[in-house]
Every structure is written in structure tokens, then in C-alpha cells.
Scaffold this motif. Sequence first.
Motif, PDB file in Angstrom:
ATOM      1  N   LEU A   1       0.824  -1.205   0.000  1.00 21.10           N
ATOM      2  CA  LEU A   1       0.000   0.000   0.000  1.00 21.10           C
ATOM      3  C   LEU A   1       0.860   1.258   0.000  1.00 21.10           C
ATOM      4  CD1 LEU A   1      -2.822  -1.012   2.521  1.00 21.10           C
ATOM      5  CD2 LEU A   1      -3.010  -0.763   0.039  1.00 21.10           C
ATOM      6  N   ARG A   2       1.941   1.210   0.762  1.00 23.59           N
ATOM      7  CA  ARG A   2       2.816   2.383   0.811  1.00 23.59           C
ATOM      8  C   ARG A   2       3.496   2.620  -0.540  1.00 23.59           C
ATOM      9  NH1 ARG A   2       6.010   3.858   6.279  1.00 23.59           N
ATOM     10  NH2 ARG A   2       4.212   4.080   7.663  1.00 23.59           N
ATOM     11  N   LEU A   3       3.915   1.554  -1.188  1.00 22.86           N
ATOM     12  CA  LEU A   3       4.532   1.711  -2.506  1.00 22.86           C
ATOM     13  C   LEU A   3       3.530   2.286  -3.503  1.00 22.86           C
ATOM     14  CD1 LEU A   3       6.675  -1.550  -2.702  1.00 22.86           C
ATOM     15  CD2 LEU A   3       7.541   0.799  -2.724  1.00 22.86           C
ATOM     16  N   ALA A   4       2.291   1.809  -3.447  1.00 14.29           N
ATOM     17  CA  ALA A   4       1.268   2.366  -4.336  1.00 14.29           C
ATOM     18  C   ALA A   4       1.022   3.838  -4.019  1.00 14.29           C
ATOM     19  CB  ALA A   4      -0.027   1.563  -4.198  1.00 14.29           C
ATOM     20  N   TRP A   5       1.037   4.183  -2.735  1.00 14.24           N
ATOM     21  CA  TRP A   5       0.833   5.573  -2.330  1.00 14.24           C
ATOM     22  C   TRP A   5       1.978   6.449  -2.822  1.00 14.24           C
ATOM     23  CZ3 TRP A   5       3.044   9.375   0.679  1.00 14.24           C
ATOM     24  CH2 TRP A   5       2.207  10.395   1.127  1.00 14.24           C
ATOM     25  N   ILE A   6       3.203   5.940  -2.753  1.00 16.40           N
ATOM     26  CA  ILE A   6       4.364   6.698  -3.237  1.00 16.40           C
ATOM     27  C   ILE A   6       4.285   6.888  -4.751  1.00 16.40           C
ATOM     28  CG2 ILE A   6       6.863   6.606  -3.527  1.00 16.40           C
ATOM     29  CD1 ILE A   6       7.003   5.225  -0.790  1.00 16.40           C
ATOM     30  N   ASP A   7       3.879   5.843  -5.475  1.00 12.70           N
ATOM     31  CA  ASP A   7       3.725   5.976  -6.930  1.00 12.70           C
ATOM     32  C   ASP A   7       2.672   7.025  -7.283  1.00 12.70           C
ATOM     33  OD1 ASP A   7       5.685   4.147  -7.507  1.00 12.70           O
ATOM     34  OD2 ASP A   7       4.318   2.449  -7.674  1.00 12.70           O
ATOM     35  N   SER A   8       1.581   7.043  -6.514  1.00 17.17           N
ATOM     36  CA  SER A   8       0.559   8.070  -6.750  1.00 17.17           C
ATOM     37  C   SER A   8       1.112   9.462  -6.454  1.00 17.17           C
ATOM     38  CB  SER A   8      -0.672   7.798  -5.875  1.00 17.17           C
ATOM     39  OG  SER A   8      -1.305   6.589  -6.240  1.00 17.17           O
ATOM     40  N   SER A   9       1.909   9.560  -5.395  1.00 16.18           N
ATOM     41  CA  SER A   9       2.506  10.854  -5.067  1.00 16.18           C
ATOM     42  C   SER A   9       3.418  11.342  -6.184  1.00 16.18           C
ATOM     43  CB  SER A   9       3.294  10.752  -3.755  1.00 16.18           C
ATOM     44  OG  SER A   9       2.457  10.377  -2.677  1.00 16.18           O
TER      45      SER A   9
ATOM     46  N   ASP B   1      -9.432  11.644  -1.238  1.00 12.32           N
ATOM     47  CA  ASP B   1     -10.242  11.126  -0.134  1.00 12.32           C
ATOM     48  C   ASP B   1     -11.485  11.987   0.073  1.00 12.32           C
ATOM     49  OD1 ASP B   1      -9.992   9.123   2.296  1.00 12.32           O
ATOM     50  OD2 ASP B   1     -10.665  11.038   3.157  1.00 12.32           O
ATOM     51  N   TRP B   2     -11.335  13.276  -0.089  1.00 17.84           N
ATOM     52  CA  TRP B   2     -12.445  14.197   0.141  1.00 17.84           C
ATOM     53  C   TRP B   2     -13.574  13.977  -0.859  1.00 17.84           C
ATOM     54  CZ3 TRP B   2     -14.242  17.731   3.521  1.00 17.84           C
ATOM     55  CH2 TRP B   2     -15.127  18.699   3.074  1.00 17.84           C
ATOM     56  N   ILE B   3     -13.242  13.889  -2.150  1.00 11.80           N
ATOM     57  CA  ILE B   3     -14.316  13.774  -3.147  1.00 11.80           C
ATOM     58  C   ILE B   3     -14.924  12.379  -3.155  1.00 11.80           C
ATOM     59  CG2 ILE B   3     -13.263  15.564  -4.555  1.00 11.80           C
ATOM     60  CD1 ILE B   3     -12.317  13.428  -6.478  1.00 11.80           C
ATOM     61  N   ALA B   4     -14.142  11.350  -2.767  1.00 13.92           N
ATOM     62  CA  ALA B   4     -14.663   9.980  -2.827  1.00 13.92           C
ATOM     63  C   ALA B   4     -15.541   9.644  -1.633  1.00 13.92           C
ATOM     64  CB  ALA B   4     -13.505   8.988  -2.914  1.00 13.92           C
ATOM     65  N   PHE B   5     -15.189  10.147  -0.433  1.00 20.03           N
ATOM     66  CA  PHE B   5     -15.899   9.724   0.769  1.00 20.03           C
ATOM     67  C   PHE B   5     -16.656  10.838   1.491  1.00 20.03           C
ATOM     68  CE2 PHE B   5     -12.397   6.607   0.405  1.00 20.03           C
ATOM     69  CZ  PHE B   5     -13.162   5.469   0.272  1.00 20.03           C
ATOM     70  N   ARG B   6     -16.371  12.089   1.166  1.00 18.68           N
ATOM     71  CA  ARG B   6     -17.057  13.182   1.852  1.00 18.68           C
ATOM     72  C   ARG B   6     -18.019  13.922   0.921  1.00 18.68           C
ATOM     73  NH1 ARG B   6     -14.211  14.944   6.354  1.00 18.68           N
ATOM     74  NH2 ARG B   6     -15.994  16.319   6.712  1.00 18.68           N
TER      75      ARG B   6
ATOM     76  N   GLN C   1     -20.227   2.112  -3.538  1.00 14.65           N
ATOM     77  CA  GLN C   1     -19.543   0.830  -3.423  1.00 14.65           C
ATOM     78  C   GLN C   1     -18.067   0.980  -3.039  1.00 14.65           C
ATOM     79  OE1 GLN C   1     -20.096  -1.649  -6.877  1.00 14.65           O
ATOM     80  NE2 GLN C   1     -22.337  -1.360  -6.902  1.00 14.65           N
ATOM     81  N   LEU C   2     -17.583   2.196  -2.905  1.00 15.77           N
ATOM     82  CA  LEU C   2     -16.193   2.400  -2.517  1.00 15.77           C
ATOM     83  C   LEU C   2     -16.017   2.134  -1.029  1.00 15.77           C
ATOM     84  CD1 LEU C   2     -15.415   5.736  -4.416  1.00 15.77           C
ATOM     85  CD2 LEU C   2     -14.886   3.411  -5.149  1.00 15.77           C
ATOM     86  N   GLN C   3     -14.874   1.579  -0.668  1.00 11.87           N
ATOM     87  CA  GLN C   3     -14.556   1.305   0.737  1.00 11.87           C
ATOM     88  C   GLN C   3     -13.135   1.760   1.024  1.00 11.87           C
ATOM     89  OE1 GLN C   3     -15.103  -2.873   1.374  1.00 11.87           O
ATOM     90  NE2 GLN C   3     -17.337  -2.761   1.376  1.00 11.87           N
ATOM     91  N   ARG C   4     -12.967   2.318   2.212  1.00 11.19           N
ATOM     92  CA  ARG C   4     -11.609   2.631   2.655  1.00 11.19           C
ATOM     93  C   ARG C   4     -10.880   1.341   3.000  1.00 11.19           C
ATOM     94  NH1 ARG C   4     -13.988   7.355   5.183  1.00 11.19           N
ATOM     95  NH2 ARG C   4     -12.911   9.244   4.485  1.00 11.19           N
TER      96      ARG C   4
ATOM     97  N   PRO D   1      -4.860   8.164   3.365  1.00 15.51           N
ATOM     98  CA  PRO D   1      -5.985   8.879   2.742  1.00 15.51           C
ATOM     99  C   PRO D   1      -5.943   8.755   1.227  1.00 15.51           C
ATOM    100  CG  PRO D   1      -4.984  10.220   4.456  1.00 15.51           C
ATOM    101  CD  PRO D   1      -4.103   9.033   4.277  1.00 15.51           C
ATOM    102  N   GLY D   2      -7.111   8.545   0.645  1.00 16.80           N
ATOM    103  CA  GLY D   2      -7.199   8.436  -0.807  1.00 16.80           C
ATOM    104  C   GLY D   2      -7.086   7.028  -1.343  1.00 16.80           C
ATOM    105  N   THR D   3      -6.757   6.035  -0.506  1.00 18.58           N
ATOM    106  CA  THR D   3      -6.678   4.646  -0.965  1.00 18.58           C
ATOM    107  C   THR D   3      -8.044   3.996  -0.776  1.00 18.58           C
ATOM    108  OG1 THR D   3      -5.873   3.963   1.212  1.00 18.58           O
ATOM    109  CG2 THR D   3      -4.232   4.451  -0.463  1.00 18.58           C
ATOM    110  N   VAL D   4      -8.546   3.367  -1.823  1.00 14.93           N
ATOM    111  CA  VAL D   4      -9.879   2.772  -1.796  1.00 14.93           C
ATOM    112  C   VAL D   4      -9.822   1.357  -2.371  1.00 14.93           C
ATOM    113  CG1 VAL D   4     -10.948   5.037  -2.109  1.00 14.93           C
ATOM    114  CG2 VAL D   4     -10.532   3.595  -4.091  1.00 14.93           C
ATOM    115  N   ARG D   5     -10.886   0.617  -2.120  1.00 13.23           N
ATOM    116  CA  ARG D   5     -11.065  -0.683  -2.761  1.00 13.23           C
ATOM    117  C   ARG D   5     -12.521  -0.794  -3.182  1.00 13.23           C
ATOM    118  NH1 ARG D   5     -10.310  -4.714   2.479  1.00 13.23           N
ATOM    119  NH2 ARG D   5     -12.194  -4.079   3.622  1.00 13.23           N
ATOM    120  N   HIS D   6     -12.737  -1.658  -4.172  1.00 22.32           N
ATOM    121  CA  HIS D   6     -14.090  -1.837  -4.692  1.00 22.32           C
ATOM    122  C   HIS D   6     -14.154  -3.182  -5.393  1.00 22.32           C
ATOM    123  CE1 HIS D   6     -12.675  -1.140  -8.829  1.00 22.32           C
ATOM    124  NE2 HIS D   6     -11.884  -0.222  -8.292  1.00 22.32           N
ATOM    125  N   ARG D   7     -15.345  -3.583  -5.711  1.00 22.80           N
ATOM    126  CA  ARG D   7     -15.560  -4.823  -6.462  1.00 22.80           C
ATOM    127  C   ARG D   7     -16.226  -4.490  -7.782  1.00 22.80           C
ATOM    128  NH1 ARG D   7     -17.898  -9.180  -2.000  1.00 22.80           N
ATOM    129  NH2 ARG D   7     -16.024  -9.242  -0.672  1.00 22.80           N
TER     130      ARG D   7
END
Length: 570
Positions: free
Chosen positions: A391-399, A468-473, A534-537, A543-549
Motif C-alpha cells: 500500500l505504501r509503494l502504491a501511495w508513493i507511486d501516486s505521489s 479522499d475528500w471527493i470519494a468519501f465526503r 460501493q467504494l470502501q476505505r 488517505p485516498g486509498t480505496v477498494r471496490h468490487r
Amino acid sequence: MTSLQPLDVTSLKAVLSEWRPLLLPSRMEKAQQAGPCSVQLGLRHLQGMQWIELSWQAEAARLHAIPAPPRQGDGSTLAQQLQHGLGGLALVSLEQPGWERVVELGFARRPGELPQRWLVVELMGRHSNLLLLEPGPRDGRQVVALGRQVRPSQSRLRPIGTGDPYQPPPPLPGDPPRREEPFESWRRRVALLPLPLERALREAYQGISPALARELAPESWLRAPVTDLSAAQWQELWSRWQGWLEAVAEERFAWQARNGGYCCWLADGRAAGPGSPPPRPDRGAAMPLNTALATYYGDHLASQTLQRQRQQLRHQLELLRERESRQAEQQQALLDAVPESVSLQQRADGLLSQPQPGRACIDEAQKLYRLARKRRRSVEAITPRLERHRLRLAWIDSSLTFLEQADSLEEVTALRQEVTDQMGQGSPASRRQRRASGTEPRGQPQPLELRSPGGLGLQVGRNHRQNDWIAFRQARRGDLWFHAQELPGSHVVLRCAEAAADEADLQAAADLAAHFSRGRGNRRVPVVMVPAEQLQRIPGGAPGTVRHRGGELFWGEPERALSLLAARQP
């Protein structure tokens, strides 16, 4: 990125020509230090308040008026010295000796009196400086405060420190230009040595900058030796030379942008340079040339700061990715060793299966049993660690993706704070300091907001906090979430709860998700569309990492999103 054009002596004379009618006289009310190498002074004149900026930054030494700046750096030592030494005094003189890039601002108790303190700005590249002077114990002047001290080890010719007598800079090489000089004398002086024309002009006369040389002659002339110029070329160069001297003497100045640079003088009422379009001064500004200079240097310096901050943050993220990858490889190596537990147990069984195992065999078997159990138990501990590293590697790639696509210094600064906080590098004290300085993110995030072809709202997250704000708030039941498949990038939410979306709206959202992803350089990018409900933290995720089916697949075209973004521009 084009190189920054230094403020030459001609542009400096143009700046002062706009200052004198407005600022002489004026009262110095406020001094603050905007950066390590620049100060800002607030001057009260008859029409109101005017701020000026004085900078001794080596690559961008400058002096010009600026709009009213935010309050900053008024507690610095230099700002306090200027406030104490000049506060309440009247600016009564603006002097520029000869063709030097030196300006002396004279301050007196009241208008009409002789100056009793001077603020000297020396705009000479890496030798630039700012000095506050007062009358010395003898006839000269002494330094009270200065932008940077020059030690004897740095300059044997002109060391400068607080309390030293002030010495002007060494005289410039060459002769001062004169309108009265005859053509033959001028030509003989320029053609004295067989040098390229630009170098010959700069060595023969003072005040000739590279930018000015380009206004006087075409590039092909400047590179050619002076011996190659024809009589007609000498006459045309002389005409341009006289036009420049007349413009300076008569103060015919106006701003004109030129190929990443600028020109500030007019020849015979026309813009300088062959075939130049007429200038377009900003008639809404009190000092249009100063306003244009402030915009020019502000934009270039902001761009340089953005590039520098981006490089520093990219280096930091690459180091973090290298560390996370190394730790993940270590955990994976431990996990790969788990199957050995079966062979370890079989070896232990073989030792105890002997007819009469000795004490050493029993101890060895027990050791193998313990090691096998430890390997089996380690699966429960290693698997979550591996997931956390993933998860951290994916977060760094997104950054890194957000960093590559950042368009402003504010976006890079916000991302840097996210990286610092998420990777555990920010202490509570540093966060309190950011809040005190105003750099801590406050209030609601401000994602990119657009309208789809059908008029529906579109939100694009430009960093993790906005994602995270637009997806969950912000997202509501019925809204649709878009993201490039298996690629780091921005979340895009289409506000379908407002009204039903048609095919054009869905395609626009998919194009935006493709454009703001690592796949921006591809012609087509697979994009997943999922209902927002259907999005889930991810537990423990950043923040900003989600999962879905499931989800529906679209093909987004990054280039097609450009028209939607262009329509948003004011």
C-alpha cells in the motif's frame, strides 16, 4: 524554461523614471524581508501607499515597485534595522551614478532637507548587495546594515562589513556612452580590436548588456567580427545607437516583451528593435513598466522555485520508494522461507525415529521443531507487513504522479506536507509551526471542479487529501467514481445524483481520469467506473486509498480531456 534576463542599466533608468514623479517625496513607513535576498519597503506618498522591492539575489538582482504584499519577515534583523534607521524619514532623492547598476535612495527628516541616511542597492550579479549608510566620523559614509557581509577572504579588493567606511564599486571598464560623440570616433572605438560585435560593444562602452546588444543589432551581426561589418551595417547600427541614447536621455520608456525577455526603451516613439510591434502599456497600473517587471520576475522566480521544490520532493519520494522496496523484499524472503518448515519437521522426525536417539539428537530435533513452528507462525505476521508495504509503494507511486502533474507551488507544498505526515517524518512541533506560519492545510480541500458536456459537476482530486475528500465526503449515492485501471492517478467523481448522465458525460469523466493518471502519455487508457456508494476505505491505508468490487470499463483518451480543461479557463 527560458533564462531570466537581468535588470540592466537601461531598465534601471526606466524604473527610476516612473518612481520619481510619484515617490519624491514620500515617507518610509514599513520594512519587511520577503526572502533571504530581498526586502520590501512601504512608502507613503500623496496618492496613497506604494511598495517597492529591492533584491540582491545573484541570478535576479532587481529593483521595482510591487503591489501591496502580505505581511512577512518584518521580524528579521535586517528589516528591523531598516525600520529603525529609516522609519518615518522622507525619501528625498533617487540617484544612479553614471552607467552603474547602483541606486542610492536618500532619506531626510523632512522634504527639502539634505539626506542624512542612504539605502544603496548594488545590482551587479553575484556581487549584488544592499547597504544602509549614515554619515561617518569623518567626511565619508559608513555602513550601518547590509544584506550580506563580504569578508576579506571573499574579496581582497572590496570587503564590506558593519561599521566599515563605504567604498563605491570599482569603476566599470570602457567609456560612458555620449550622444555628442561623432560617428567616426564611435566606430573607431568599437572596431579597435577584431572581436565579435557584441563583445566589442561591451568592452568599448559602459552599460551595454546582452539584452541591449540584441536590441541594437541582429544576432548574426553580434556574432560576426567587427571587421566583417559593411558600411551600411555600421550606419544602421549607429542609427540604432543614437536612438537608444536619445530614448534614455528623453526618458522614452515603455515595456515590451521579447522572446522570453523584455525591452524598456523606445526609438523615435516606436518599440526598440527592427520590425517590433508597438508596446502595449498597462494603462490600469500606476507604474505600468514597474508592474510589468514585477510580473516578469515574479513569474520566472516562481517557476524556478517550483522546479527546485519538485526536484527535491521527487528525490525524497524516490528514496522512500527504495526503502519500502528493500523492506518488502526482506519480508518476502522470510515468507518464501516458510515452506522449509515441512522439511525441518521431517528432519526432526528422522532424528527421533532412530532406535536409541542420544541426547544430542533429541536437542537437535527439538531445535528443528521450534524453528519449523516459528516459520509457520511468521506467515500471520509477515502477510500484513507485506500488504502494508504494498500500500505504501502504491501511495508513493501516486505521489510521484501528482508531483509530475503539479502546476503550481501550492500543489507541490501541499503534497510535500502529505508525504511528511504520512511517512511519519513530521513531528507535532513541526505541525504546530506550520499552523502558526499559515502553511498547514486548513478548511476544506479544493479539488479541480469542471462541468461535463451535459452540465453535470465533475470533481478531480489533485492529491491524496482531495482524492479522499471527493470519494468519501462529497460523493453521494448515485454519483459515479472513475479511476485509471491499475495506474496511479486522480480520482474523478461525476455528480450523477444531480441528473442522469448520458454517454458524453461518462466519456468526459473517463477522459479526465486518463489525463490525470500515470498513463497521460498514452493514446488510450483503461478506466474503471464504479458507483460511489460501493467504494470502501482500506483499513490502515493512507488517505485516498480505496477498494471496490467489479465496475465497468471505459477507454479514456487523455488528449480529449484538454478541450474540457481549456473550456474551464477564464
